[in-house]
Write a protein that holds these residues in place. Structure first.
Motif, short mmCIF file in Angstrom:
data_model
loop_
_atom_site.label_atom_id
_atom_site.label_comp_id
_atom_site.label_asym_id
_atom_site.label_seq_id
_atom_site.Cartn_x
_atom_site.Cartn_y
_atom_site.Cartn_z
N ARG A 33 0.82 -1.22 0.00
CA ARG A 33 0.00 0.00 0.00
C ARG A 33 0.85 1.26 0.00
O ARG A 33 0.47 2.28 -0.56
N LEU A 34 2.00 1.20 0.65
CA LEU A 34 2.88 2.35 0.76
C LEU A 34 3.61 2.65 -0.55
O LEU A 34 3.72 3.80 -0.97
N PHE A 35 4.12 1.61 -1.22
CA PHE A 35 5.01 1.81 -2.36
C PHE A 35 4.39 1.59 -3.73
O PHE A 35 5.04 1.87 -4.74
N PHE A 36 3.16 1.11 -3.80
CA PHE A 36 2.53 0.82 -5.08
C PHE A 36 1.21 1.55 -5.22
O PHE A 36 0.44 1.64 -4.28
N THR A 37 0.93 2.05 -6.43
CA THR A 37 -0.38 2.62 -6.72
C THR A 37 -1.35 1.52 -7.15
O THR A 37 -2.55 1.68 -7.05
N TRP A 58 1.80 -18.56 -9.01
CA TRP A 58 1.27 -17.20 -8.89
C TRP A 58 2.13 -16.19 -9.64
O TRP A 58 3.23 -16.49 -10.08
N THR A 59 1.58 -14.97 -9.78
CA THR A 59 2.27 -13.84 -10.38
C THR A 59 2.05 -12.62 -9.49
O THR A 59 0.93 -12.42 -9.00
N VAL A 60 3.10 -11.84 -9.28
CA VAL A 60 2.99 -10.54 -8.63
C VAL A 60 3.22 -9.50 -9.71
O VAL A 60 4.18 -9.60 -10.48
N ARG A 61 2.33 -8.50 -9.78
CA ARG A 61 2.48 -7.42 -10.75
C ARG A 61 1.95 -6.13 -10.14
O ARG A 61 1.04 -6.17 -9.31
N GLY A 62 2.55 -5.03 -10.53
CA GLY A 62 2.09 -3.78 -9.97
C GLY A 62 2.78 -2.57 -10.58
O GLY A 62 3.66 -2.69 -11.43
N VAL A 63 2.34 -1.41 -10.11
CA VAL A 63 2.89 -0.13 -10.55
C VAL A 63 3.41 0.59 -9.32
O VAL A 63 2.66 0.84 -8.36
N LEU A 64 4.69 0.93 -9.35
CA LEU A 64 5.31 1.62 -8.22
C LEU A 64 4.85 3.06 -8.11
O LEU A 64 4.58 3.72 -9.11
N ARG A 65 4.81 3.55 -6.90
CA ARG A 65 4.40 4.92 -6.61
C ARG A 65 5.60 5.86 -6.83
O ARG A 65 6.14 6.45 -5.91
N VAL A 66 6.04 5.95 -8.10
CA VAL A 66 7.13 6.84 -8.50
C VAL A 66 6.67 7.61 -9.73
O VAL A 66 5.77 7.16 -10.45
N PRO A 67 7.24 8.80 -9.99
CA PRO A 67 6.78 9.62 -11.12
C PRO A 67 6.83 8.90 -12.47
O PRO A 67 6.01 9.15 -13.34
N TRP A 68 7.78 7.98 -12.67
CA TRP A 68 7.90 7.30 -13.96
C TRP A 68 7.04 6.04 -14.03
O TRP A 68 7.07 5.31 -15.01
N GLN A 69 6.26 5.76 -12.99
CA GLN A 69 5.31 4.65 -12.95
C GLN A 69 5.94 3.32 -13.38
O GLN A 69 5.44 2.63 -14.26
N ALA A 70 7.02 2.98 -12.74
CA ALA A 70 7.69 1.71 -13.04
C ALA A 70 6.77 0.55 -12.73
O ALA A 70 6.01 0.57 -11.76
N HIS A 71 6.85 -0.46 -13.57
CA HIS A 71 6.04 -1.67 -13.39
C HIS A 71 6.92 -2.80 -12.87
O HIS A 71 8.08 -2.91 -13.22
N ILE A 72 6.31 -3.62 -12.05
CA ILE A 72 7.01 -4.79 -11.52
C ILE A 72 6.21 -6.03 -11.92
O ILE A 72 4.97 -6.00 -11.96
#
Length: 114
Positions: A33-37, A58-72
């Motif tokens: 919740r803190l680091f991902f949008t 399983w798969t983990v995927r997400g978008v980081l809470r950084v200006p460049w919206q890095a994906h993991i």
């Protein structure tokens, strides 16, 4: 469903004990919740691979809470070993890439890298 002395291991953590097991999952939810949008844990399959083993993919995927919206993005599987009473005494997570490779995704802009 877990023994008091459950053993957990993934590529960055290793510990024993039910309290520590609870803490690691609370910490994961907090940091998500803190680091991902946007963060998702997609459970693909759960099956009994042996009489005393349950496997989950399983798969983990997400978008980081950084200006460049890095994906993991990374895939993995969990192996749960059961004792004679049917309680989980071991949980081992295996990832499809090294932690350093996953961390590199934090600095890339745009879509998730495969």
């Amino acid at each position: 469903i877990y023994t008091q002395d459950i053993y957990f291991q993934d590529p960055v953590n290793k510990f024993k004990g039910k309290i520590n097991y609870r803490i690691i999952f609370w910490t994961l939810r907090f940091h998500a919740r803190l680091f991902f949008t946007d963060i998702h844990f997609d459970l693909h399959d759960v099956y009994q691979s042996a009489e005393d083993i349950i496997t989950a993919t399983w798969t983990v995927r997400g978008v980081l809470r950084v200006p460049w919206q890095a994906h993991i993005l990374f895939n993995g599987y969990s192996t749960y070993k059961l004792n004679q009473d049917g309680l989980i005494y071991e949980h081992i997570d295996t990832w499809d890439r090294k932690p350093g490779e996953i961390l590199q995704q934090f600095f890339r802009k745009g879509k998730a890298h495969k």
